[in-house]
Enzyme design. Structure first.
Site, short mmCIF file in Angstrom:
data_model
loop_
_atom_site.label_atom_id
_atom_site.label_comp_id
_atom_site.label_asym_id
_atom_site.label_seq_id
_atom_site.Cartn_x
_atom_site.Cartn_y
_atom_site.Cartn_z
N HIS A 1 0.83 -1.20 0.00
CA HIS A 1 0.00 0.00 0.00
C HIS A 1 0.86 1.25 0.00
O HIS A 1 0.61 2.20 -0.74
CB HIS A 1 -0.92 0.00 1.22
CG HIS A 1 -1.99 -1.03 1.12
ND1 HIS A 1 -2.73 -1.46 2.20
CD2 HIS A 1 -2.46 -1.74 0.07
CE1 HIS A 1 -3.59 -2.38 1.82
NE2 HIS A 1 -3.45 -2.58 0.53
N ARG B 1 -19.56 20.13 15.55
CA ARG B 1 -18.68 20.31 16.69
C ARG B 1 -19.14 21.48 17.57
O ARG B 1 -19.81 22.39 17.09
CB ARG B 1 -17.23 20.52 16.23
CG ARG B 1 -16.78 19.38 15.36
CD ARG B 1 -15.31 19.07 15.41
NE ARG B 1 -14.62 19.19 16.66
CZ ARG B 1 -14.28 18.13 17.40
NH1 ARG B 1 -14.64 16.91 17.05
NH2 ARG B 1 -13.58 18.31 18.49
N SER C 1 -12.32 16.03 25.41
CA SER C 1 -11.42 16.94 24.71
C SER C 1 -11.50 18.35 25.29
O SER C 1 -10.55 19.12 25.17
CB SER C 1 -11.75 16.95 23.22
OG SER C 1 -13.10 17.27 23.01
N GLY D 1 -16.45 17.32 20.33
CA GLY D 1 -17.49 16.54 19.67
C GLY D 1 -18.70 16.35 20.56
O GLY D 1 -19.82 16.29 20.10
N ASP D 2 -18.45 16.25 21.85
CA ASP D 2 -19.55 16.07 22.79
C ASP D 2 -19.14 16.54 24.17
O ASP D 2 -18.02 17.03 24.37
CB ASP D 2 -19.98 14.60 22.83
CG ASP D 2 -18.86 13.70 23.35
OD1 ASP D 2 -17.77 14.22 23.65
OD2 ASP D 2 -19.08 12.50 23.44
N ASP E 1 -18.43 15.32 27.96
CA ASP E 1 -18.21 14.19 28.87
C ASP E 1 -18.18 14.74 30.29
O ASP E 1 -17.19 15.32 30.72
CB ASP E 1 -16.87 13.51 28.57
CG ASP E 1 -16.94 12.65 27.33
OD1 ASP E 1 -17.89 11.84 27.23
OD2 ASP E 1 -16.07 12.77 26.45
N ASP F 1 -22.73 13.08 27.84
CA ASP F 1 -22.62 11.90 28.69
C ASP F 1 -22.44 12.37 30.13
O ASP F 1 -21.61 13.22 30.41
CB ASP F 1 -21.39 11.05 28.32
CG ASP F 1 -21.49 10.49 26.91
OD1 ASP F 1 -22.57 10.58 26.31
OD2 ASP F 1 -20.47 9.95 26.42
N ASN G 1 -4.80 6.54 27.56
CA ASN G 1 -5.47 5.49 28.34
C ASN G 1 -4.87 4.13 28.07
O ASN G 1 -4.67 3.33 28.98
CB ASN G 1 -6.97 5.47 28.00
CG ASN G 1 -7.72 6.59 28.70
OD1 ASN G 1 -7.23 7.16 29.67
ND2 ASN G 1 -8.88 6.92 28.19
#
Length: 543
Positions: A274, A350, A381, A390-391, A393, A458, A481
């Site tokens: 590749h 976003r 983030s 993005g969300d 937490d 969340d 992590n």
DNA sequence: CAGTAG
DNA sequence: AGGCCTTACTG
DNA sequence: GCCT
């Protein structure tokens, strides 16, 4: 006018590879895999080419000792071979001195049978005490830890120190993110904090391993393949591409041939092919094929809906659906999937950092109203300092260690009443009932006050004594992590977002045995310290 | 249990 | 040839 | 996909 060629002013005398032009064959027998990987990377970085077979092209052969060499390569073949046959020590010394050292003192002599090697090695030592005593193990009985004669003690310990120092340097520079620390190196850095390898770094100033961007042509394409294969349910294959990207990103040069990269961890036959295709053609036919294939495109699209995975996406495709709009008429969708579909565009948008900031504050106030002293933090983030997220937490706990119980239900109700939470995805509360050691979780959609644009949020509520683990986990990023978890594993522990557990190996089942309770730590730093992992501020965790 | 998300 | 990464909820 |  002096023609200013380019901005490409490399500050350091670019190590256009101290190993530039050489072609190596590595006898892997008898060398710790981890160390081997480091050496491979280093060789490639410095311009060497790794060959997988002992061919004529090979200019240098490396082995840990004569035994290993003969075990892997036919003796006769070696006698015909004209290049250097060396101890790995040559590599180590060359790396630490910053230049190719003379090969003379590292030659592995084929003819020398065991008896006459002894003499030779003695000669070597006398002429150059700084050099290899590696050929000894052939006949000496492993006297590593019981040095009897002072002479050899000096020599060996010096060499060991060098070894360690060099590999520390390597660990902390090039491959700092593959396997963070092997057990040994980790414990060593604990025992001798700061110690010797500092000096080596000074001795080796020519390693400003230039950051990024070269080879973006390759990593971008691989990045797309990751998503495609994941959408198709081929997680394993996807993961292979995922793993190879950081390897490529670390290279300090632009790849012009697959040869430059073969032998590196994670790069096998297919990856080589590749890469070769990309560097010669500028694109990858395989990817182009995927991107024009209607089935792949559709399944990928469906899979982007929250709650729809590869299996469902494929099922829907086979039912004849082709657009998200079509999907709205499908009865079999779950509630979550329907929500994900309805707010598809919203969720993909976003969130500006400032808005997250505001919403975090709103949540903290609302929480304080219900439960004074409650600790509410936006992780993810956002906590890592990103300018958009993005969300959300949200990680929650309470200092008193008990009143977190039952909080989430009340909190969610409150947030719904104030029209902040709008749609549910998942709501699981376990702490209210019996076990007080579980984490309550809520996934859903929320809106910024006065707006309708849906945001993913969340909420997780942790008991105080394992809060640090939750905070670490939900702050991330993934790479960090994973490094923490690996390090924990290597030290005989299992790390997850609910704690750090002594490895339950000898006893009982594999995972069911939740018999052991987590070690208790009050802060993230205490966890890092315990594992012997260097401290990273949240904003430094964007690995 | 399969599928899904984290 | 078979593993590769864990946990837990939804339907 | 790669690796053992």
């Amino acid at each position: 006018m002096a023609p200013k060629k380019s901005k490409n002013r490399t500050p350091s005398p670019d190590p256009n590879g101290i190993f530039s032009g050489i072609s190596v064959y590595l006898v892997e027998k008898g060398v710790q895999n981890r160390r081997l990987q480091v050496w491979k990377q280093k060789l490639v970085q410095m311009g060497a080419t790794i060959e997988e077979r002992l061919s004529k092209k090979v200019s240098h052969v490396f082995a840990v000792d004569l035994n290993s060499l003969l075990q892997q390569v036919d003796r006769e073949r070696l006698t015909r071979y004209k290049g250097f046959i060396l101890l790995y020590q040559w590599l180590v010394d060359s790396l630490s001195s910053g230049e190719k050292v003379s090969e003379d003192l590292y030659l592995l002599n084929l003819d020398s049978e065991e008896d006459n090697i002894a003499d030779k090695s003695l000669d070597w030592k006398q002429e150059n005490e700084n050099v290899s005593s590696d050929c000894e193990p052939l006949h000496h009985k492993r006297i590593k830890s019981s040095h009897e004669d002072v002479e050899s003690f000096k020599v060996e310990s010096k060499r060991d120190a060098d070894n360690n120092a060099v590999s520390e340097t390597l660990n902390s520079s090039i491959s700092s993110d593959n396997l963070p620390d092997s057990p040994s190196t980790a414990s060593m850095s604990l025992d001798t904090p700061g110690g010797q390898f500092k000096d080596v770094n000074v001795l080796q100033p020519s390693l400003p391993y230039s950051p990024p961007d070269l080879n973006k042509n390759i990593t971008e394409i691989f990045g797309k393949l990751i998503n495609i294969y994941r959408a198709l349910g081929e997680d394993r294959r996807s993961f292979s591409y995922y793993k190879v990207i950081p390897v490529i990103e670390k290279l300090p040069f632009k790849i012009e041939s697959a040869d430059q990269v073969k032998g590196l961890p994670g790069i096998g036959k297919s990856m080589q092919d590749h890469i070769q295709e990309i560097v010669t053609n500028g694109n990858l036919s395989k990817l182009e094929h995927f991107e024009t294939d209607e089935k792949v495109r559709t399944i990928s699209l469906f899979g982007e809906v929250w709650g729809i995975g590869p299996a469902t996406a494929q099922k829907l495709y086979e039912k004849g659906y082709r657009t998200l709009d079509d999907l709205k008429s499908e009865d079999s969708l779950t509630h979550s999937q329907r929500v994900g579909l309805k707010y598809f565009d919203d969720i993909k948008t976003r969130i500006p950092r400032q808005e997250v900031q505001d919403m975090e504050l709103l949540l903290q106030k609302a929480g304080e109203d219900i439960l004074p002293g409650v600790d509410i933090v936006c992780g993810g983030s956002f906590r890592r300092g990103k300018s958009s997220c993005g969300d959300l937490d949200i990680v929650i706990t309470h200092p008193d260690g008990k009143s977190h119980k039952g909080f989430l239900s009340r909190f969610v109700k409150r947030l719904k009443d104030m029209n902040f939470l709008r749609e549910d995805l998942i709501f699981s509360t376990h702490s209210e009932e019996d076990s007080d050691s579980c984490v309550d979780t809520y996934f859903g959609l929320c809106t910024y006050p006065g707006r309708e644009l849906r945001r993913r949020i969340d909420l997780k509520v942790y008991p105080r004594d394992i809060y640090a683990f939750g905070l670490i986990h939900w702050t991330g990023n993934d790479v960090l992590n994973r490094r923490l978890r690996l390090l924990a594993d290597s030290k005989g522990y299992r790390l997850d977002d609910t704690g750090l557990f002594p490895a339950t190996h000898g006893s009982g089942g594999k995972k069911g045995a939740k018999a052991s309770t987590s070690l208790k730590f009050g802060t993230e730093k205490e966890v890092f310290d315990f594992l012997g992992f260097p401290w990273f501020e949240p904003h430094e965790r964007n690995l």
